[in-house]
Enzyme design. Structure first.
Site, PDB file in Angstrom:
ATOM      1  N   LEU A 133       0.813  -1.214   0.000  1.00 48.64           N
ATOM      2  CA  LEU A 133       0.000   0.000   0.000  1.00 48.64           C
ATOM      3  C   LEU A 133       0.847   1.265   0.000  1.00 48.64           C
ATOM      4  CD1 LEU A 133      -2.800   1.336   0.190  1.00 48.64           C
ATOM      5  CD2 LEU A 133      -2.593   1.193   2.680  1.00 48.64           C
ATOM      6  N   ALA A 134       1.750   1.391   0.962  1.00 48.09           N
ATOM      7  CA  ALA A 134       2.559   2.608   1.047  1.00 48.09           C
ATOM      8  C   ALA A 134       3.429   2.777  -0.194  1.00 48.09           C
ATOM      9  CB  ALA A 134       3.426   2.584   2.306  1.00 48.09           C
ATOM     10  N   ASP A 135       3.935   1.671  -0.727  1.00 55.09           N
ATOM     11  CA  ASP A 135       4.723   1.735  -1.959  1.00 55.09           C
ATOM     12  C   ASP A 135       3.885   2.254  -3.119  1.00 55.09           C
ATOM     13  OD1 ASP A 135       7.473   0.445  -1.458  1.00 55.09           O
ATOM     14  OD2 ASP A 135       6.119  -0.987  -0.541  1.00 55.09           O
ATOM     15  N   GLY A 136       2.654   1.737  -3.230  1.00 57.47           N
ATOM     16  CA  GLY A 136       1.786   2.174  -4.319  1.00 57.47           C
ATOM     17  C   GLY A 136       1.447   3.649  -4.214  1.00 57.47           C
ATOM     18  N   GLY A 179       4.465   5.559  -5.197  1.00 59.06           N
ATOM     19  CA  GLY A 179       4.639   5.523  -6.645  1.00 59.06           C
ATOM     20  C   GLY A 179       3.757   6.535  -7.350  1.00 59.06           C
TER      21      GLY A 179
END
Length: 395
Positions: free
Chosen positions: A165-168, A171
Site C-alpha cells: 500500500l505505502a509503496d503504491g 509511486g
C-alpha cells in the site's frame, strides 16, 4: 499520439515504489529503460504468484519497460548509466543514501552531464535525518505513518495491509512529482532533484490526524470497519451469506438508509444531523441496518438501496472482479500478448484520456531482453557489448 512519447526514463529502482512511478509514465508512452543487476535482477521478479517460474507481479510492474541488465557497481556499468543520462529526461533510483555518490554518480555530477535531467530519489526515510541510512520498505511506512495503529478491530492488534500500500501511494506521488518537475523544466530549462521518503505520502491519505492531535489532543483509535467520521458505515451480512458495504458520508444518504430500514424516526433526532453525532450512536444505527439486511438476500438489498439512491456495494473477491459488468465496460482488465507466457491478464492503465490515451504495449520482459538494443543506441559496438557481457558487466 501519446502524452509522454518524447520522454526517456531510466528506472534504476527496485521492488515497488520507484518502479510503480516508472510504470505509470510508461503507460502513457514514455520510453522506460529498466536497469537491473545482470545476475540477480529486480527482486520483484520473485514476488507473488508465478507461472513456470515467471512472476506475474513483475509482468504488470515492468510493463512497457525495456530491460537492460547492467551492474552499476562496476566502473563500466557506471559509464553506461552516464551515457544513458546524457540522453534521458528522468532517472528514478532508490539506492540507500550515499550509494550513487560512492559510485561517482551523485546527482550533481549527473546534472553536469545533463542539466535538464530530473533525478527522482525514492527511499524509505529520505536523503537526510537520523534514519536516512536505514533500509526502508512500505511496511515500515504503514507502521510509522499511523495507518496500522488505526486499522483493525478495536480489541485486536494493529493491522498491516496485505499489499504494498505505502509503496503504491509513493509511486503515485512520485509520478506526480516527476510531472511537476518536467513542467518546471519547461519554464526554467533546468532539471532538479526530487527527494521522496516512502513514510510521507501515505500520511496524506490518513486525513488531518496531526491537526486533530495538535488542536484537540485526539489520538485515532481502531474502529474496525466503522468510520470515526460518520455512521452507519460497515460491512453487513445478508440472509444468503453475502457481505455488503455501505457508506453514508453524505447526510442525505444517511437519511435514506435509515428510512429504508424502517427507522425514519432516527432522522428526527438532533444528533443525527452530523456525522460525528451519528458516530456517537453507531451501535443503534448498526443494529438497525444489520438486522434489516440480515433478513434479506443480497440481490434484494442491493436493489432496494438502488431504488432510494443509497450507496452500497458487494464485497468482491477476484472471482467477482472477473465477472463484474462495470469493470468489463470500463475495460479495467486487459489480456496482453507476452513473449514468455503467451499472454497475461492485468489491470489496464489507471485512467482514460480522450485525446492521448495510455496503452500497455508489452508486459515485463525477460532479464536483459533489451540490453543490446539499449547499448547500441548509446553507440556501443557489437564487439564492446560482447566483451562487457563476457566480463559480467551486462547480461
Amino acid at each position: 499520439m501519446t502524452s509522454l512519447g518524447d520522454l526517456r526514463v531510466i528506472d534504476a529502482a527496485t521492488l515497488f515504489a520507484g518502479p510503480s512511478a516508472a510504470m505509470m509514465l510508461g503507460d502513457f508512452g514514455a520510453d522506460v529503460v529498466k536497469i537491473e543487476h545482470p545476475r540477480r535482477g529486480d527482486p520483484s521478479r520473485g514476488h507473488g504468484a508465478s507461472v513456470d517460474g515467471v512472476g506475474l507481479w513483475w509482468k504488470t510492474l515492468s510493463r512497457n519497460k525495456r530491460s537492460a541488465a547492467v551492474d552499476l557497481s562496476r566502473a563500466e556499468g557506471q559509464e553506461i548509466l552516464r551515457r544513458l543520462v546524457e540522453r534521458s529526461d528522468v532517472l528514478i533510483e532508490n539506492f540507500r543514501p550515499g550509494t550513487l555518490e560512492r559510485w561517482n554518480l551523485a546527482p550533481e555530477d549527473l546534472l553536469e552531464l545533463n542539466p535538464r535531467l530530473i533525478v527522482a530519489r525514492m527511499t524509505g526515510f529520505g536523503q537526510f535525518g537520523p534514519m536516512s541510512k536505514r533500509p526502508g520498505f512500505g511496511t515500515l511506512a504503514e507502521a510509522m505513518s499511523g495507518f496500522a495503529a488505526m486499522t483493525g478491530e478495536p480489541d485486536g492488534p494493529p493491522t498491516l495491509p496485505p499489499l504494498a500500500l505505502a509503496d503504491g501511494i509513493a509511486g503515485l506521488a512520485m509520478s506526480y512529482a516527476i510531472m511537476v518537475a518536467l513542467r518546471a523544466r519547461e519554464q526554467t530549462g533546468r532539471g532538479q532533484v526530487i527527494d521522496m521518503a516512502i513514510i510521507e505520502p501515505i500520511l496524506g491519505l490518513l486525513g488531518p490526524q496531526m491537526s486533530a492531535y495538535k488542536a484537540l489532543g485526539v489520538v485515532p483509535e481502531r474502529t474496525g470497519n466503522r468510520s470515526s467520521s460518520n455512521a452507519p458505515r460497515n460491512t453487513y451480512r445478508t440472509r444468503d451469506g453475502r457481505w455488503l458495504a455501505i457508506s453514508t458520508s453524505a447526510q442525505p444518504i444517511a437519511e435514506r438508509v435509515v428510512t429504508l430500514v424502517g427507522r425514519a424516526d432516527l432522522v428526527e433526532q438532533p444528533w443525527f444531523a452530523s456525522g460525528q453525532g451519528r458516530v456517537r450512536h453507531v451501535d443503534e444505527l448498526d443494529e438497525a441496518v444489520a438486522s434489516w439486511i440480515a433478513e434479506r438476500d443480497a440481490a434484494e438489498v442491493i436493489a432496494r438501496f438502488e431504488e432510494v439512491q443509497a450507496a452500497i456495494a458487494p464485497i468482491y473477491d477476484v472471482t467477482d472482479l472477473a465477472e463484474d459488468p462495470q469493470y468489463a465496460a470500463l475495460e479495467t482488465f486487459v489480456e496482453v500478448p507476452d513473449e514468455e507466457l503467451g499472454s497475461v491478464t492485468m489491470q489496464n492503465v489507471l485512467f482514460r484520456m480522450s485525446d492521448t490515451p495510455g496503452e500497455i504495449r508489452w508486459p515485463g520482459r525477460a532479464l536483459g531482453r533489451d540490453t543490446d538494443e539499449v547499448l547500441g543506441e548509446l553507440d556501443y559496438s557489437g564487439e564492446t557489448i560482447a566483451a562487457l557481457r563476457e566480463d559480467g558487466v551486462i547480461a
